[in-house]
Motif scaffolding. Structure first.
Motif, PDB file in Angstrom:
ATOM      1  N   ASP A 143       5.089 -40.296  24.085  1.00  0.00           N
ATOM      2  CA  ASP A 143       4.946 -41.386  25.041  1.00  0.00           C
ATOM      3  C   ASP A 143       4.246 -42.544  24.329  1.00  0.00           C
ATOM      4  OD1 ASP A 143       4.237 -43.148  27.063  1.00  0.00           O
ATOM      5  OD2 ASP A 143       3.742 -41.581  28.500  1.00  0.00           O
ATOM      6  N   THR A 144       4.989 -43.608  24.055  1.00  0.00           N
ATOM      7  CA  THR A 144       4.414 -44.727  23.298  1.00  0.00           C
ATOM      8  C   THR A 144       3.375 -45.487  24.111  1.00  0.00           C
ATOM      9  OG1 THR A 144       6.272 -46.123  24.027  1.00  0.00           O
ATOM     10  CG2 THR A 144       6.479 -45.027  21.882  1.00  0.00           C
ATOM     11  N   ASN A 145       3.493 -45.488  25.433  1.00  0.00           N
ATOM     12  CA  ASN A 145       2.522 -46.210  26.263  1.00  0.00           C
ATOM     13  C   ASN A 145       1.169 -45.495  26.289  1.00  0.00           C
ATOM     14  OD1 ASN A 145       4.342 -48.271  26.991  1.00  0.00           O
ATOM     15  ND2 ASN A 145       5.197 -47.016  28.641  1.00  0.00           N
ATOM     16  N   GLN A 146       1.213 -44.172  26.527  1.00  0.00           N
ATOM     17  CA  GLN A 146      -0.023 -43.396  26.571  1.00  0.00           C
ATOM     18  C   GLN A 146      -0.439 -42.842  25.210  1.00  0.00           C
ATOM     19  OE1 GLN A 146      -1.966 -43.193  29.290  1.00  0.00           O
ATOM     20  NE2 GLN A 146      -0.482 -44.627  30.163  1.00  0.00           N
ATOM     21  N   ARG A 147       0.465 -42.972  24.220  1.00  0.00           N
ATOM     22  CA  ARG A 147       0.185 -42.517  22.859  1.00  0.00           C
ATOM     23  C   ARG A 147      -0.195 -41.033  22.826  1.00  0.00           C
ATOM     24  NH1 ARG A 147      -3.279 -47.744  20.559  1.00  0.00           N
ATOM     25  NH2 ARG A 147      -1.676 -49.315  21.063  1.00  0.00           N
ATOM     26  N   GLN A 148       0.665 -40.244  23.425  1.00  0.00           N
ATOM     27  CA  GLN A 148       0.440 -38.803  23.409  1.00  0.00           C
ATOM     28  C   GLN A 148       1.777 -38.074  23.467  1.00  0.00           C
ATOM     29  OE1 GLN A 148      -1.887 -37.859  26.875  1.00  0.00           O
ATOM     30  NE2 GLN A 148      -0.171 -38.042  28.272  1.00  0.00           N
ATOM     31  N   TRP A 149       1.764 -36.814  22.997  1.00  0.00           N
ATOM     32  CA  TRP A 149       2.954 -35.983  22.997  1.00  0.00           C
ATOM     33  C   TRP A 149       2.981 -35.146  24.278  1.00  0.00           C
ATOM     34  CZ3 TRP A 149       6.721 -36.241  19.295  1.00  0.00           C
ATOM     35  CH2 TRP A 149       6.405 -36.923  18.112  1.00  0.00           C
ATOM     36  N   ASN A 150       4.174 -35.033  24.882  1.00  0.00           N
ATOM     37  CA  ASN A 150       4.345 -34.263  26.112  1.00  0.00           C
ATOM     38  C   ASN A 150       5.535 -33.317  25.979  1.00  0.00           C
ATOM     39  OD1 ASN A 150       2.274 -35.733  27.624  1.00  0.00           O
ATOM     40  ND2 ASN A 150       3.723 -37.436  27.618  1.00  0.00           N
ATOM     41  N   GLN A 151       5.381 -32.144  26.504  1.00  0.00           N
ATOM     42  CA  GLN A 151       6.484 -31.185  26.542  1.00  0.00           C
ATOM     43  C   GLN A 151       7.431 -31.586  27.673  1.00  0.00           C
ATOM     44  OE1 GLN A 151       5.626 -27.060  27.764  1.00  0.00           O
ATOM     45  NE2 GLN A 151       6.691 -26.398  25.926  1.00  0.00           N
ATOM     46  N   VAL A 152       8.677 -31.908  27.334  1.00  0.00           N
ATOM     47  CA  VAL A 152       9.613 -32.420  28.336  1.00  0.00           C
ATOM     48  C   VAL A 152      10.674 -31.395  28.741  1.00  0.00           C
ATOM     49  CG1 VAL A 152       9.261 -34.826  27.700  1.00  0.00           C
ATOM     50  CG2 VAL A 152      11.042 -33.498  26.541  1.00  0.00           C
ATOM     51  N   TRP A 153      10.871 -30.362  27.917  1.00  0.00           N
ATOM     52  CA  TRP A 153      11.903 -29.372  28.256  1.00  0.00           C
ATOM     53  C   TRP A 153      11.643 -28.076  27.511  1.00  0.00           C
ATOM     54  CZ3 TRP A 153      15.793 -27.218  25.007  1.00  0.00           C
ATOM     55  CH2 TRP A 153      16.736 -26.418  25.688  1.00  0.00           C
ATOM     56  N   VAL A 154      11.898 -26.948  28.224  1.00  0.00           N
ATOM     57  CA  VAL A 154      11.813 -25.614  27.636  1.00  0.00           C
ATOM     58  C   VAL A 154      13.113 -24.887  27.956  1.00  0.00           C
ATOM     59  CG1 VAL A 154      10.547 -23.433  27.554  1.00  0.00           C
ATOM     60  CG2 VAL A 154       9.326 -25.570  27.978  1.00  0.00           C
ATOM     61  N   SER A 155      13.692 -24.233  26.971  1.00  0.00           N
ATOM     62  CA  SER A 155      14.972 -23.547  27.160  1.00  0.00           C
ATOM     63  C   SER A 155      14.797 -22.258  27.948  1.00  0.00           C
ATOM     64  CB  SER A 155      15.584 -23.217  25.798  1.00  0.00           C
ATOM     65  OG  SER A 155      14.890 -22.123  25.197  1.00  0.00           O
ATOM     66  N   ASP A 156      15.939 -21.602  28.231  1.00  0.00           N
ATOM     67  CA  ASP A 156      15.896 -20.251  28.754  1.00  0.00           C
ATOM     68  C   ASP A 156      15.216 -19.349  27.725  1.00  0.00           C
ATOM     69  OD1 ASP A 156      17.605 -21.331  30.708  1.00  0.00           O
ATOM     70  OD2 ASP A 156      19.362 -20.811  29.507  1.00  0.00           O
ATOM     71  N   VAL A 157      14.568 -18.313  28.225  1.00  0.00           N
ATOM     72  CA  VAL A 157      14.006 -17.296  27.335  1.00  0.00           C
ATOM     73  C   VAL A 157      15.097 -16.269  27.061  1.00  0.00           C
ATOM     74  CG1 VAL A 157      12.259 -15.501  27.082  1.00  0.00           C
ATOM     75  CG2 VAL A 157      11.686 -17.652  28.220  1.00  0.00           C
TER      76      VAL A 157
ATOM     77  N   ASP B 292      -0.014 -43.649  13.831  1.00  0.00           N
ATOM     78  CA  ASP B 292       1.187 -42.923  13.444  1.00  0.00           C
ATOM     79  C   ASP B 292       1.355 -41.749  14.415  1.00  0.00           C
ATOM     80  OD1 ASP B 292       3.272 -41.594  12.279  1.00  0.00           O
ATOM     81  OD2 ASP B 292       2.121 -40.845  10.566  1.00  0.00           O
ATOM     82  N   PRO B 293       2.463 -41.662  15.189  1.00  0.00           N
ATOM     83  CA  PRO B 293       2.619 -40.588  16.170  1.00  0.00           C
ATOM     84  C   PRO B 293       2.496 -39.190  15.574  1.00  0.00           C
ATOM     85  CG  PRO B 293       4.262 -42.282  16.533  1.00  0.00           C
ATOM     86  CD  PRO B 293       3.575 -42.620  15.248  1.00  0.00           C
ATOM     87  N   VAL B 294       2.997 -39.006  14.359  1.00  0.00           N
ATOM     88  CA  VAL B 294       2.941 -37.679  13.742  1.00  0.00           C
ATOM     89  C   VAL B 294       1.500 -37.239  13.536  1.00  0.00           C
ATOM     90  CG1 VAL B 294       3.611 -36.317  11.727  1.00  0.00           C
ATOM     91  CG2 VAL B 294       5.182 -38.024  12.651  1.00  0.00           C
ATOM     92  N   SER B 295       0.605 -38.190  13.271  1.00  0.00           N
ATOM     93  CA  SER B 295      -0.798 -37.850  13.061  1.00  0.00           C
ATOM     94  C   SER B 295      -1.462 -37.350  14.338  1.00  0.00           C
ATOM     95  CB  SER B 295      -1.561 -39.056  12.517  1.00  0.00           C
ATOM     96  OG  SER B 295      -1.645 -40.085  13.506  1.00  0.00           O
ATOM     97  N   LEU B 296      -0.866 -37.632  15.495  1.00  0.00           N
ATOM     98  CA  LEU B 296      -1.422 -37.206  16.778  1.00  0.00           C
ATOM     99  C   LEU B 296      -0.846 -35.879  17.254  1.00  0.00           C
ATOM    100  CD1 LEU B 296      -1.350 -40.601  18.735  1.00  0.00           C
ATOM    101  CD2 LEU B 296      -3.263 -39.605  17.454  1.00  0.00           C
ATOM    102  N   PHE B 297       0.166 -35.396  16.565  1.00  0.00           N
ATOM    103  CA  PHE B 297       0.836 -34.183  17.036  1.00  0.00           C
ATOM    104  C   PHE B 297       0.056 -32.946  16.621  1.00  0.00           C
ATOM    105  CE2 PHE B 297       3.874 -30.684  16.682  1.00  0.00           C
ATOM    106  CZ  PHE B 297       4.428 -30.706  17.961  1.00  0.00           C
ATOM    107  N   GLY B 298      -0.258 -32.111  17.623  1.00  0.00           N
ATOM    108  CA  GLY B 298      -0.920 -30.831  17.378  1.00  0.00           C
ATOM    109  C   GLY B 298      -0.054 -29.707  17.902  1.00  0.00           C
ATOM    110  N   VAL B 299       0.502 -28.917  17.001  1.00  0.00           N
ATOM    111  CA  VAL B 299       1.488 -27.921  17.397  1.00  0.00           C
ATOM    112  C   VAL B 299       0.875 -26.858  18.294  1.00  0.00           C
ATOM    113  CG1 VAL B 299       1.128 -26.485  15.340  1.00  0.00           C
ATOM    114  CG2 VAL B 299       3.313 -26.410  16.546  1.00  0.00           C
ATOM    115  N   PHE B 300      -0.398 -26.516  18.077  1.00  0.00           N
ATOM    116  CA  PHE B 300      -0.992 -25.429  18.837  1.00  0.00           C
ATOM    117  C   PHE B 300      -1.427 -25.845  20.237  1.00  0.00           C
ATOM    118  CE2 PHE B 300      -1.431 -23.990  14.436  1.00  0.00           C
ATOM    119  CZ  PHE B 300      -0.762 -22.783  14.549  1.00  0.00           C
TER     120      PHE B 300
END
Length: 276
Positions: free
Chosen positions: A145-159, A84-92
């Motif tokens: 990423d379903t192939n690598q089964r990991q979460w990646n940061q793809v975009w950050v807004s202006d500060v 389950d992708p959500v189970s792999l997500f670590g916010v910190f």
């Protein structure tokens, strides 16, 4: 007797002369002996230093590490039943000290199997005066990423300036952040902040699905002038709502002097006549 004493005196003189001669010879050879000793010591020291240099690299020579070629060592694709992708997500993993997570929402931005994670984050602008200095805020999108089964940061807004407020996400019945607020296929990401002077700000980005990034919406300022990046300001509060029920959301700014609205004209938000 006299002859014997003379012989003894002569022998003593001969011994003294030999000692003196030997001393003179040694004094004459002393510089040469010392030079040879110093040369030998220098050669021994050089040989020892050379051996030491061969045994270990010089401490003053930096070691430069080169990046590994990604094409030479491809990532290993996980096997087995997908988790389950959500189970792999670590916010910190994506929120670093001294940042503060204001809100985490799962929003569907790319129409794939797994929704993206939208994080709203505030952080001190400096570490000197945490109480009196302005706070900065941003939003960031984390994709799976379903192939690598990991979460990646793809975009950050202006500060932007101000402390972020949690906004309801489009995954709720009454939510709107990350929804298709312009009645098009592009989701709209919002960030609302409050600055130290008490004013409210609302920033908006259109999500580019093909390039996985947000692009600032445009607005026409009150009183005319060139269009600007969307930064709606209000004395009290600023929000977004579909006032006329056409599926295109208006921006509503609540000021001390009255309510100001902006309506989307197809390319930018234009100010409408201020309501009393």
């Amino acid at each position: 007797m006299l002859i014997l004493n003379c012989i003894r005196a002569w022998l003593r003189a001969m011994r003294a002369w030999k000692a003196l001669a030997l001393t003179c010879v040694l004094l004459a050879l002393a510089p040469l002996i010392v030079g040879c000793s110093q040369k030998g010591l220098a050669q021994a020291t050089t040989a020892t230093a050379t051996a030491g240099a061969k045994a270990s690299p010089s401490a003053t020579t930096p070691t430069i590490e080169t990046a590994t070629d990604a094409t030479a060592q491809p990532a290993i694709t996980p096997t087995g039943a997908p988790p389950d992708p959500v189970s792999l997500f670590g916010v910190f993993r994506f929120v670093k000290a001294p940042q503060m997570l204001v809100k985490r929402d799962d929003v569907q931005l790319d129409n794939d199997e797994t929704p993206e994670m939208l994080l709203t984050i505030s952080q001190p602008s400096t570490t000197e005066n945490l109480i009196t200095d302005e706070v900065n805020s941003l939003v960031t999108v984390i994709d799976y990423d379903t192939n690598q089964r990991q979460w990646n940061q793809v975009w950050v807004s202006d500060v932007v300036s101000g402390t972020a407020s949690p906004l309801p996400a489009a995954n709720r019945a009454d939510g709107y952040n990350g929804g298709k607020l312009l009645h098009t296929s592009a989701p709209i990401l919002l960030l609302r902040t409050t600055t130290l002077n008490g004013h409210a700000h609302l920033y908006a980005w259109r999500w580019d699905t093909a390039n996985h990034k947000g692009e600032r919406l445009k607005m026409a300022p009150q009183g005319g002038g060139s269009e600007l990046n969307a930064d709606f300001q209000a004395d009290l509060d600023v929000t977004i709502a579909d006032l006329d029920g056409d599926g295109v959301y208006e921006v509503v700014a609540d000021n001390v002097s009255g309510v100001q609205t902006w309506k989307w004209d197809g390319s930018k938000y234009a100010p409408e006549v201020k309501l009393p």
